[in-house]
Write an enzyme that holds these catalytic residues in place. Structure first.
Site, PDB file in Angstrom:
ATOM      1  N   ARG A   1      54.020  39.127  53.618  1.00  0.00           N
ATOM      2  CA  ARG A   1      54.437  39.228  52.426  1.00  0.00           C
ATOM      3  C   ARG A   1      55.995  39.562  52.369  1.00  0.00           C
ATOM      4  O   ARG A   1      56.461  40.153  51.490  1.00  0.00           O
ATOM      5  CB  ARG A   1      53.827  40.318  51.782  1.00  0.00           C
ATOM      6  CG  ARG A   1      52.350  40.264  51.591  1.00  0.00           C
ATOM      7  CD  ARG A   1      51.808  38.825  50.893  1.00  0.00           C
ATOM      8  NE  ARG A   1      50.414  38.670  50.949  1.00  0.00           N
ATOM      9  CZ  ARG A   1      49.768  37.910  51.731  1.00  0.00           C
ATOM     10  NH1 ARG A   1      50.367  37.610  52.904  1.00  0.00           N
ATOM     11  NH2 ARG A   1      48.465  37.816  51.980  1.00  0.00           N
TER      12      ARG A   1
ATOM     13  N   SER B   1      46.655  41.593  44.375  1.00  0.00           N
ATOM     14  CA  SER B   1      46.662  42.830  45.164  1.00  0.00           C
ATOM     15  C   SER B   1      48.135  43.421  44.740  1.00  0.00           C
ATOM     16  O   SER B   1      49.075  42.778  44.929  1.00  0.00           O
ATOM     17  CB  SER B   1      46.879  42.353  46.763  1.00  0.00           C
ATOM     18  OG  SER B   1      45.686  41.552  47.156  1.00  0.00           O
TER      19      SER B   1
ATOM     20  N   GLU C   1      53.235  45.490  46.538  1.00  0.00           N
ATOM     21  CA  GLU C   1      53.416  44.086  46.717  1.00  0.00           C
ATOM     22  C   GLU C   1      54.159  43.255  45.597  1.00  0.00           C
ATOM     23  O   GLU C   1      54.940  42.264  45.809  1.00  0.00           O
ATOM     24  CB  GLU C   1      52.264  43.232  47.234  1.00  0.00           C
ATOM     25  CG  GLU C   1      52.241  41.920  47.507  1.00  0.00           C
ATOM     26  CD  GLU C   1      50.668  41.397  48.031  1.00  0.00           C
ATOM     27  OE1 GLU C   1      50.079  41.663  48.660  1.00  0.00           O
ATOM     28  OE2 GLU C   1      50.787  40.216  47.294  1.00  0.00           O
TER      29      GLU C   1
HETATM   30  C1  LIG Z   1      44.712  37.001  40.425  1.00  0.00           C
HETATM   31  C2  LIG Z   1      45.785  36.769  41.573  1.00  0.00           C
HETATM   32  C3  LIG Z   1      45.483  36.788  42.917  1.00  0.00           C
HETATM   33  C4  LIG Z   1      46.430  36.476  43.847  1.00  0.00           C
HETATM   34  N1  LIG Z   1      46.231  36.318  45.067  1.00  0.00           N
HETATM   35  C5  LIG Z   1      47.277  36.382  46.126  1.00  0.00           C
HETATM   36  C6  LIG Z   1      46.886  35.916  47.365  1.00  0.00           C
HETATM   37  O1  LIG Z   1      45.848  36.077  47.844  1.00  0.00           O
HETATM   38  N2  LIG Z   1      47.995  35.961  48.154  1.00  0.00           N
HETATM   39  C7  LIG Z   1      49.071  35.964  47.853  1.00  0.00           C
HETATM   40  O2  LIG Z   1      49.988  36.072  48.786  1.00  0.00           O
HETATM   41  N3  LIG Z   1      49.574  36.402  46.691  1.00  0.00           N
HETATM   42  C8  LIG Z   1      48.435  36.597  45.668  1.00  0.00           C
HETATM   43  N4  LIG Z   1      48.935  36.739  44.472  1.00  0.00           N
HETATM   44  C9  LIG Z   1      50.199  36.873  43.893  1.00  0.00           C
HETATM   45  C10 LIG Z   1      51.014  35.783  43.309  1.00  0.00           C
HETATM   46  O3  LIG Z   1      50.358  34.621  42.914  1.00  0.00           O
HETATM   47  C11 LIG Z   1      51.890  34.902  44.432  1.00  0.00           C
HETATM   48  O4  LIG Z   1      52.878  35.867  44.982  1.00  0.00           O
HETATM   49  C12 LIG Z   1      52.576  34.078  44.010  1.00  0.00           C
HETATM   50  O5  LIG Z   1      53.316  33.254  44.799  1.00  0.00           O
HETATM   51  C13 LIG Z   1      53.788  34.204  42.831  1.00  0.00           C
HETATM   52  O6  LIG Z   1      54.192  33.018  42.227  1.00  0.00           O
HETATM   53  P1  LIG Z   1      54.636  32.922  40.900  1.00  0.00           P
HETATM   54  O7  LIG Z   1      55.484  31.566  40.537  1.00  0.00           O
HETATM   55  O8  LIG Z   1      53.699  33.528  39.854  1.00  0.00           O
HETATM   56  O9  LIG Z   1      55.969  33.942  41.043  1.00  0.00           O
HETATM   57  P2  LIG Z   1      56.756  34.892  39.947  1.00  0.00           P
HETATM   58  O10 LIG Z   1      55.806  36.145  39.604  1.00  0.00           O
HETATM   59  O11 LIG Z   1      57.153  34.179  38.728  1.00  0.00           O
HETATM   60  O12 LIG Z   1      57.734  35.458  40.764  1.00  0.00           O
HETATM   61  C14 LIG Z   1      58.096  36.323  41.783  1.00  0.00           C
HETATM   62  C15 LIG Z   1      59.315  36.766  42.248  1.00  0.00           C
HETATM   63  O13 LIG Z   1      60.203  35.406  42.804  1.00  0.00           O
HETATM   64  C16 LIG Z   1      61.089  35.188  41.913  1.00  0.00           C
HETATM   65  N5  LIG Z   1      61.220  33.792  41.739  1.00  0.00           N
HETATM   66  C17 LIG Z   1      60.139  32.811  40.930  1.00  0.00           C
HETATM   67  N6  LIG Z   1      60.421  31.699  41.223  1.00  0.00           N
HETATM   68  C18 LIG Z   1      61.554  31.488  42.135  1.00  0.00           C
HETATM   69  C19 LIG Z   1      62.251  30.483  42.389  1.00  0.00           C
HETATM   70  N7  LIG Z   1      62.064  28.959  42.107  1.00  0.00           N
HETATM   71  N8  LIG Z   1      63.410  30.724  43.197  1.00  0.00           N
HETATM   72  C20 LIG Z   1      63.934  32.013  43.549  1.00  0.00           C
HETATM   73  N9  LIG Z   1      63.100  32.955  43.255  1.00  0.00           N
HETATM   74  C21 LIG Z   1      61.953  32.862  42.386  1.00  0.00           C
HETATM   75  C22 LIG Z   1      60.919  35.956  40.658  1.00  0.00           C
HETATM   76  O14 LIG Z   1      62.300  36.446  40.042  1.00  0.00           O
HETATM   77  C23 LIG Z   1      60.185  37.182  41.091  1.00  0.00           C
HETATM   78  O15 LIG Z   1      61.076  38.156  41.748  1.00  0.00           O
HETATM   79  C24 LIG Z   1      47.838  36.721  43.387  1.00  0.00           C
HETATM   80  C25 LIG Z   1      48.230  37.011  41.959  1.00  0.00           C
HETATM   81  C26 LIG Z   1      47.004  37.013  41.364  1.00  0.00           C
HETATM   82  C27 LIG Z   1      47.426  37.222  39.726  1.00  0.00           C
END
Ligand SMILES: Cc1cc2nc3c(=O)[nH]c(=O)nc-3n(C[C@H](O)[C@H](O)[C@H](O)COP(=O)(O)OP(=O)(O)OC[C@H]3O[C@@H](n4cnc5c(N)ncnc54)[C@H](O)[C@@H]3O)c2cc1C
Length: 337
Positions: free
Chosen positions: A162, A237, A333
């Site tokens: 992570r 998580s 996380e």
């Molecule tokens: C129900 C659920 C289950 C999940 N299961 C998992 C799992 O199994 N494994 C896992 O690893 N994660 C899991 N996650 C966490 C999440 O889905 C991941 O971390 C995902 O990659 C976040 O993507 P996002 O686009 O929503 O990021 P965001 O929440 O929009 O952003 C996260 C961070 O990245 C930055 N950011 C966003 N986009 C960019 C970009 N293009 N360039 C630079 N910085 C950027 C933001 O500023 C922020 O700091 C889960 C979440 C939920 C709600």
């Protein structure tokens, strides 16, 4: 590009937290992004993907840039592998399904993870024995301060559990624009050794599963275990599984012989944070509208109108109690904003 003032982010974060962005803009093209960054060089900026890995504990006094770049293309292929590039704003799960429909292997175990493709390298997302780093080839990113475009190859991303360079040395310096994955075209390495995948497949009488069948099994398991953010606000998580030195772990393990753990190297052990939280008695506990999910102690939830601060307070109580009980520090996380 329309810049909205005082914009509600409630529908842009999977916790469903009400928080405002002082300015908000959606970007659909690279040229627009460049112009935006040039014109707003003096403003504070915040990059938003799918909002599924963040807890908003306050309004964001910055220009929030929602990355909505779309497009998937095959860059090259040989007999065994294909290099597929996806733009940052593509939804991750839809992209995974696209690769499976083309019979490209490698991402199936990460089916149904919320969020966008561009965010996947940031925390090296992973699930069911697979991480992004296993198939990641490179990503293209734009420097926020001078708009220079740079390609990051795998070794430059310093992927870890992570973690990546984008969460550490280069935190908030680059916007990821697209990601390239190297996927198998044949002899797929099907990995069903982790968790309940094999059991789920045998329930469906499937031996020798296809990519689609592995993906469907994982979707079924995830749907049965994790709350759907559209129904119950959450960010997956909330905590990372702590990694301990074996020597430290052994002392704790003597005191708690039933403690679950996985050896990850000759010197390190990973302990499931969910187990610690459950043992500390938090599973299913509710404090107003903030709480810990009834089936999954690692997931903090918003039952309706919790504020980010309410969720943060619960997370601190959990961390403190786990530390007092086991002497183990668990880290968030989720990005706390
Ligand atoms: C129900 C659920 C289950 C999940 N299961 C998992 C799992 O199994 N494994 C896992 O690893 N994660 C899991 N996650 C966490 C999440 O889905 C991941 O971390 C995902 O990659 C976040 O993507 P996002 O686009 O929503 O990021 P965001 O929440 O929009 O952003 C996260 C961070 O990245 C930055 N950011 C966003 N986009 C960019 C970009 N293009 N360039 C630079 N910085 C950027 C933001 O500023 C922020 O700091 C889960 C979440 C939920 C709600």
């Amino acid at each position: 590009m329309e810049i909205h003032q005082n914009f509600s982010l409630k529908n842009y974060n999977t916790f469903g937290i009400e928080a405002k962005a002082s300015q908000f803009v959606e970007v659909h093209s690279l040229s627009d992004l460049k112009i935006l960054l040039e014109e707003h060089s003096q403003d504070k900026k915040f990059i938003l993907g799918g909002g599924s890995n963040m807890l908003l504990t306050q309004d964001i006094d910055a220009l929030v840039i929602h990355i909505d770049l779309k497009g998937i293309q095959i860059l090259k292929q040989d007999d065994d592998y294909v290099w597929v590039q996806s733009s940052a704003g593509e939804n991750w799960h839809e992209f995974v399904l696209w690769t499976i429909n083309q019979d490209f292997g490698g991402l199936e175990n990460m089916s149904l993870i919320p969020g966008n493709v561009g965010t996947t390298p940031i925390q090296n997302i992973g699930a069911y024995g697979t991480e992004i780093k296993d198939t990641f080839d490179s990503c293209v990113a734009m420097a926020i301060d001078n708009q220079e475009i740079r390609t990051f190859h795998k070794e430059e991303c310093h992927f870890d559990y992570r973690e990546s360079v984008f969460k550490k040395e280069l935190k908030e310096q680059y916007i990821i624009l697209s990601v390239v994955f190297k996927l198998s075209k044949r002899n797929h390495k099907i990995n069903i050794s982790y968790g309940d995948i094999a059991a789920e497949l045998s329930k469906q009488n499937t031996s020798n599963p296809s990519l689609k069948e592995v993906s469907n099994a994982i979707i079924a398991i995830r749907n049965s275990k994790l709350p759907n953010p559209k129904v119950l606000g959450n960010s997956g998580s909330f905590f990372k599984n702590p990694i301990l030195k074996k020597t430290d772990f052994e002392k704790i393990h003597q005191q708690f012989p039933e403690m679950k753990y996985y050896e990850i190297s000759d010197t390190e052990v990973k302990v499931p944070a969910g187990w610690l939280i459950e043992k500390a008695g938090f599973k299913g506990k509710r404090y107003g509208d903030a709480g810990i999910h009834e089936n999954q102690a690692l997931v903090l939830v918003n039952y309706g109108n919790a504020s980010g601060q309410d969720i943060l307070n619960v997370s601190k109580t959990v961390q403190q109690t786990v530390f007092e009980l086991f002497g183990i520090r668990i880290e968030a996380e989720v990005n706390i904003i």
